[in-house]
Design a protein around this motif. Sequence first.
Motif, PDB file in Angstrom:
ATOM      1  N   CYS A 170      49.246  49.485 143.913  1.00 16.29           N
ATOM      2  CA  CYS A 170      50.283  48.481 143.658  1.00 16.29           C
ATOM      3  C   CYS A 170      51.089  48.814 142.408  1.00 16.29           C
ATOM      4  CB  CYS A 170      49.669  47.091 143.557  1.00 16.29           C
ATOM      5  SG  CYS A 170      48.350  46.929 142.329  1.00 16.29           S
ATOM      6  N   CYS A 171      50.429  49.340 141.370  1.00 17.01           N
ATOM      7  CA  CYS A 171      51.137  49.678 140.133  1.00 17.01           C
ATOM      8  C   CYS A 171      52.049  50.884 140.334  1.00 17.01           C
ATOM      9  CB  CYS A 171      50.133  49.947 139.018  1.00 17.01           C
ATOM     10  SG  CYS A 171      49.226  48.466 138.479  1.00 17.01           S
ATOM     11  N   HIS A 187      53.206  43.816 137.812  1.00 20.21           N
ATOM     12  CA  HIS A 187      52.354  45.005 137.689  1.00 20.21           C
ATOM     13  C   HIS A 187      52.850  45.831 136.496  1.00 20.21           C
ATOM     14  CE1 HIS A 187      50.558  44.215 141.674  1.00 20.21           C
ATOM     15  NE2 HIS A 187      51.758  43.738 141.941  1.00 20.21           N
ATOM     16  N   TRP A 188      52.602  45.304 135.309  1.00 17.76           N
ATOM     17  CA  TRP A 188      53.151  45.926 134.104  1.00 17.76           C
ATOM     18  C   TRP A 188      52.475  47.271 133.807  1.00 17.76           C
ATOM     19  CZ3 TRP A 188      49.512  46.733 130.314  1.00 17.76           C
ATOM     20  CH2 TRP A 188      48.373  45.918 130.329  1.00 17.76           C
ATOM     21  N   ARG A 189      53.176  48.045 133.026  1.00 19.55           N
ATOM     22  CA  ARG A 189      52.685  49.345 132.567  1.00 19.55           C
ATOM     23  C   ARG A 189      53.109  49.535 131.116  1.00 19.55           C
ATOM     24  NH1 ARG A 189      55.491  54.919 134.740  1.00 19.55           N
ATOM     25  NH2 ARG A 189      55.164  56.166 132.856  1.00 19.55           N
ATOM     26  N   PHE A 242      47.353  49.726 132.290  1.00 15.56           N
ATOM     27  CA  PHE A 242      47.718  48.933 133.455  1.00 15.56           C
ATOM     28  C   PHE A 242      46.876  47.660 133.476  1.00 15.56           C
ATOM     29  CE2 PHE A 242      48.299  53.407 134.665  1.00 15.56           C
ATOM     30  CZ  PHE A 242      49.611  53.403 135.101  1.00 15.56           C
ATOM     31  N   ASP A 301      56.261  50.890 139.988  1.00 12.31           N
ATOM     32  CA  ASP A 301      57.081  51.827 139.220  1.00 12.31           C
ATOM     33  C   ASP A 301      58.255  52.344 140.049  1.00 12.31           C
ATOM     34  OD1 ASP A 301      56.331  52.075 136.551  1.00 12.31           O
ATOM     35  OD2 ASP A 301      54.600  53.284 137.042  1.00 12.31           O
ATOM     36  N   CYS A 354      44.673  44.628 138.818  1.00  9.80           N
ATOM     37  CA  CYS A 354      45.232  45.411 139.909  1.00  9.80           C
ATOM     38  C   CYS A 354      44.253  46.427 140.470  1.00  9.80           C
ATOM     39  CB  CYS A 354      46.490  46.135 139.439  1.00  9.80           C
ATOM     40  SG  CYS A 354      47.881  45.030 139.088  1.00  9.80           S
TER      41      CYS A 354
END
Length: 244
Positions: A117-118, A148-150, A233, A122, A237
């Motif tokens: 998902c991550c 879904h932050w990074r 991450f 992106d 997730c």
Amino acid sequence: MLDAIEAVDWARIPGPAGWYRPDLAASGLRALATATGLVQAARAGSVLAGGGLVHDHSGGVFPAVVTAAPILLAIARHGHPEAGATALGLLDDALAFATHDRHTRVATPYAEAVPICCALADHLRGSTDLLATCGLEGKHLRADAAEHWRFDVHEIIAGSDGDGVLAFGALAGRFPDDGPQAAELHLAGRVTPLEQVALHYPPEDGSEGGSPDACLHITGVHPRELAPPAVLFPARCAPGPITR
């Protein structure tokens, strides 16, 4: 788009036996890329949703969808409108569906075992200009991808009196505003769980696209474990094991 599809050996991409159908991934993408109307787009979408990229009956997503994401976005940008809508619907499903058994992660240029998902998020963040023109579907995808932050670490400073570490870097997506979060730290092929990561201050411009001025406060980790190019991450997730 067809060259990009043919350049991939879909059979070499791992997936759950009996569920993932690499032949359907290739044929479905070709059919969607060349679709000229609603019926053709719907048929291609059914192939891709029947084991090619996802399995809609079981609500499962396969690693191949990350490889296919740039192709699906290209179809949404350049293909027939019905094919584009189908492509965005598949990405929406893939972002929401659950992973199968051990096939939960993919290798990317920035980390070796990224949750599916991550990695999808992106790709979606890289096409915000396209999604901004896609009405409610595009707005929905942008909002979901932001969850879904990074965080890419650029510089670290040890906290005063041993109170954790301050990590400066680029934040992509939206860090939750309801307090410290559990996260995963990825560095040099290793994945380390972090129990408490808090937003020390947000990107200066307030955007979700990633700013070098974001800062996280991280506890329970030694500064050397956060050396660039470490990437973080959200832990939520990645419920599965670290296998690909």
